[in-house]
Design an enzyme around this catalytic site. Structure first.
Site, PDB file in Angstrom:
ATOM      1  N   ASP A 190      34.728  34.906  20.409  1.00  0.00           N
ATOM      2  CA  ASP A 190      36.024  34.689  19.966  1.00  0.00           C
ATOM      3  C   ASP A 190      36.522  33.413  20.522  1.00  0.00           C
ATOM      4  O   ASP A 190      36.310  32.967  21.548  1.00  0.00           O
ATOM      5  CB  ASP A 190      36.863  35.984  20.552  1.00  0.00           C
ATOM      6  CG  ASP A 190      38.201  36.208  19.847  1.00  0.00           C
ATOM      7  OD1 ASP A 190      38.545  35.411  18.919  1.00  0.00           O
ATOM      8  OD2 ASP A 190      39.170  36.779  20.496  1.00  0.00           O
ATOM      9  N   HIS A 250      34.117  26.197  14.368  1.00  0.00           N
ATOM     10  CA  HIS A 250      32.727  26.916  14.065  1.00  0.00           C
ATOM     11  C   HIS A 250      31.767  26.187  14.260  1.00  0.00           C
ATOM     12  O   HIS A 250      30.615  26.917  14.801  1.00  0.00           O
ATOM     13  CB  HIS A 250      32.864  27.264  12.558  1.00  0.00           C
ATOM     14  CG  HIS A 250      34.214  28.290  12.249  1.00  0.00           C
ATOM     15  ND1 HIS A 250      34.358  29.404  13.008  1.00  0.00           N
ATOM     16  CD2 HIS A 250      35.249  28.313  11.381  1.00  0.00           C
ATOM     17  CE1 HIS A 250      35.608  30.078  12.540  1.00  0.00           C
ATOM     18  NE2 HIS A 250      35.817  29.377  11.465  1.00  0.00           N
ATOM     19  N   LEU A 303      12.582  36.811  22.337  1.00  0.00           N
ATOM     20  CA  LEU A 303      13.895  37.194  22.195  1.00  0.00           C
ATOM     21  C   LEU A 303      14.198  37.828  20.781  1.00  0.00           C
ATOM     22  O   LEU A 303      14.080  37.141  19.897  1.00  0.00           O
ATOM     23  CB  LEU A 303      14.952  36.143  22.380  1.00  0.00           C
ATOM     24  CG  LEU A 303      16.671  36.641  22.371  1.00  0.00           C
ATOM     25  CD1 LEU A 303      16.981  37.384  23.449  1.00  0.00           C
ATOM     26  CD2 LEU A 303      17.343  35.036  22.637  1.00  0.00           C
TER      27      LEU A 303
END
Length: 231
Positions: free
Chosen positions: A10, A27, A121
């Site tokens: 956020d 972004h 991962l």
């Protein structure tokens, strides 16, 4: 053991506004932070990472911003694929894909296929995702199979139901990190099934500013909590 971290990313738009930049720049910087967090997860020995990138509600944003987000995603997948393969990072997208353009779907399918064997991962990117929507979609699948005679309602357990979620085969979230400040201390429809016993860490940093020190502060917080899991 900290096995799975969920992140609500956020603050991209507020970061851009604070720096007097166009929204898209927030972004862009946020995408760089995602790459850093993948590296920090590898450093910490975390095996699973799920980030909330675009919710079902985010489709209400301006078409220009939505288009930029998906163009950015496609570029990121193309540019970072070699690094993911080198580091052993598997990338997957979870969420409802019906509204994606064919161009986006092709890029997603390619990165998922090409990184499928990576095992250091596993990073899930939640796109067009909403937790309630995920649960409803799972119920519809089970209902269809029940009506078709392939599922016996008596077989439905929590473990059975979880296999119909977007995160099938992935352990529940141990720690949720949310950036963006004190005004956003909520989960906002992020993995409601998978976070019932998650520890929550709220950071005052906006997502593009999220740092290695703050990441490990969250990890240390998790290590300090005695988890009872209802026992």
């Amino acid at each position: 053991m900290l096995n799975h971290i969920g992140v609500i990313m956020d603050g991209n738009r507020r970061w851009a506004k604070a720096h007097k930049l166009e929204i898209y720049m927030g972004h862009n910087h946020g995408a760089e932070t995602f790459g850093n967090v993948c590296d920090w997860c590898l450093e910490a020995g975390v095996k699973y990472l799920t980030v909330y990138a675009f919710s079902t509600e985010n489709w209400k944003r301006s078409p220009k911003e939505v288009e930029h987000l998906f163009v950015l995603l496609e570029k990121y997948f193309r540019d970072e694929k070699a690094q993911c393969l080198e580091k052993g990072i598997r990338l997957r997208v979870i969420g409802e894909r019906d509204r994606f353009k064919q161009r986006t779907l092709s890029v997603i399918n390619e990165i998922e296929r090409d990184t499928a064997a990576s095992d250091k991962l596993q990073a899930q990117i939640a796109l067009s995702y909403g937790g309630r929507d995920e649960i409803i979609r799972a119920v519809k699948k089970i209902t269809a199979e029940t009506l078709g005679g392939t599922v016996n309602p008596g077989e439905i357990t929590e473990e059975f139901f979880a296999q119909y979620l977007d995160t099938a085969g992935i352990p529940d979230v141990d720690l949720v990190i949310r950036t963006g400040g004190a005004e956003n201390r909520r989960l906002s429809n992020f993995l409601p099934w998978q976070t019932v016993y998650s520890e929550l860490f709220f950071s005052d940093m906006l997502w593009p500013d999220f740092s290695r020190d703050e990441f490990f502060r969250a990890v240390d917080y998790y290590s300090s909590v005695k988890r009872k899991l209802g026992r």
